[in-house]
Write an enzyme that holds these catalytic residues in place. Sequence first.
Site, PDB file in Angstrom:
ATOM      1  N   ARG A   1      -1.654  38.179  33.624  1.00  0.00           N
ATOM      2  CA  ARG A   1      -1.470  37.803  32.210  1.00  0.00           C
ATOM      3  C   ARG A   1      -0.070  37.257  31.971  1.00  0.00           C
ATOM      4  O   ARG A   1       0.142  36.432  31.081  1.00  0.00           O
ATOM      5  CB  ARG A   1      -1.786  39.019  31.322  1.00  0.00           C
ATOM      6  CG  ARG A   1      -0.947  40.221  31.619  1.00  0.00           C
ATOM      7  CD  ARG A   1      -1.522  41.507  31.034  1.00  0.00           C
ATOM      8  NE  ARG A   1      -2.570  42.096  31.874  1.00  0.00           N
ATOM      9  CZ  ARG A   1      -3.220  43.218  31.580  1.00  0.00           C
ATOM     10  NH1 ARG A   1      -2.962  43.867  30.463  1.00  0.00           N
ATOM     11  NH2 ARG A   1      -4.138  43.676  32.387  1.00  0.00           N
TER      12      ARG A   1
ATOM     13  N   LYS B   1      -0.397  48.665  44.671  1.00  0.00           N
ATOM     14  CA  LYS B   1      -1.821  48.992  44.783  1.00  0.00           C
ATOM     15  C   LYS B   1      -2.064  49.910  45.979  1.00  0.00           C
ATOM     16  O   LYS B   1      -1.278  49.900  46.926  1.00  0.00           O
ATOM     17  CB  LYS B   1      -2.628  47.700  45.016  1.00  0.00           C
ATOM     18  CG  LYS B   1      -2.761  46.813  43.804  1.00  0.00           C
ATOM     19  CD  LYS B   1      -3.606  45.592  44.130  1.00  0.00           C
ATOM     20  CE  LYS B   1      -3.767  44.689  42.928  1.00  0.00           C
ATOM     21  NZ  LYS B   1      -4.459  45.311  41.794  1.00  0.00           N
TER      22      LYS B   1
END
Length: 481
Positions: free
Chosen positions: A337, A263
């Site tokens: 996920r 990120k």
Amino acid sequence: MNIQLETRPLAGIEADAIAVVGFEGEGPSEPSGEQIKELYDSGEFTGKALEITVLHRPPGLKAKRLVLAGGGKRDKFDSAELRKLSGALVRALKSKGVRSVVLSLDDAFHSDDFTSAAVEGALLADFEVDRYKTDPKKNEKQVETFAIRGATQSAIDYGRLIAECQNFTRTLANEPANLLTPTLLAERAQAMAAEQGLECEVLKQDRMHQLGMGALLGVAQGSAEPPALIIVRYKPAAEPSTKDHLGLIGKGVTFDTGGVSIKPAEGMEKMRYDMAGGAAVLGAMRAIAKLKPSIPVTAFVPAVENMVGSRAQRPGDIVTTLAGKTVEVLNTDAEGRLILIDTLTYAQRLGCTHLVDAATLTGAVVIALGSVNVGAFTNNDQFLNKLMSAAKQEGEKIWQLPLDDEYKEQLKSSFADLPNIGGRPAGSITAAMFLRDFVGDTPWIHLDIAGTAWLDDAKPYLAKGASGVGVRTFVKLAKSW
Ligand code: BES
Ligand code: ZN
Ligand code: ZN
């Protein structure tokens, strides 16, 4: 904060402040008087929502101050509005050094729902993010007593319990990642469970290997901190009348660097709240232990740190999930996920018949719904309606997003059964579609709380940082089953 039931007539109460709610487009109600009339006539107080005006030495009252608190439009004033107003009152008065407050509500608002909401608002507002500040003066300004007129003690107790559990969640989600690793989160869950008489089990890395939780382990492998799958169980004392078993699954990424798909630096410190879903289900279990709903509820928190390093998983890696399907990890930053699918599979194996997961899953939901609404997805509208109605009663906003089969086109992998990303368009939806592949026909709701679990700035009724979203809805859902 000490919370009390106030039954004495207003005039005789010796408090630092008595607060009354004034509504938009209405004149002053009780207590009235010249000074109050002037505040209205001059437009200094209009009754707009969350407006706070303080009048010193109010005539006819023993209290030092009379506070007019804006309720907005009377016909829109519900328990959710009162929760915020009560909070705004506490934060405004606390900063002024007021130590005792009496909130006086019209008879029309003397229900248990309103009373609990007012107590929740006050205690949620009192929560500060100064846990690690060492200034000894930090606690000087405190509202010590908050009293409510026209309530029942049980509604006050309920409000206190809920707010304390939501604040427990906020404390966890605010913790910096060096002080809340997966192992430490598991310890906090164990301590909470022991205190509340709940069962707590923590699956360690070896056990995950044995079971074959390849997706969860793939995320964890880049960190020196081992993962933990936290399981907290509530079982009703009496044999339940249904086979229903609610599973609450919360994403527990204690820090999300993004992994090799790293990120940007700016704002990365916030990624310590990537376990806010996990914190929410643990906070809900704390309340559930006390409220003893009639169905069994089990919370699952896959706790991992998503790090970069020589052992970290790479884009293109293929992992085998607990369900047996393979996943191509095209982006290591779509880690939530991956840990959730193995946990959803495990929750079904342990007998959960209804699944709700809460996860700070996608930046896309922040773009879609901002910080106002939680994004909701389901394979069972009836189940979602039940949760939405619980959320509405608790003043938590949720908006359903679609899961049309057409979106499946975006989830194709040439090398494995599924890719872990579906491209930029409809990013929250493809993330939810990915999860849906692992729940089969089991009624399931996915809540994407990436936009709502954290406040970048304080609100008049809430400190900045973790919001504790989800706790109240989960508790209500379990309690009203
Ligand atoms: N934890 C993030 C999602 C997130 C974003 C939470 C902003 C809170 C605020 C999640 O793991 C993530 O990084 N998702 C990626 C997915 C993408 C790579 C498909 C995202 O949303 O950018
Ligand atoms: Zn991520
Ligand atoms: Zn994440």
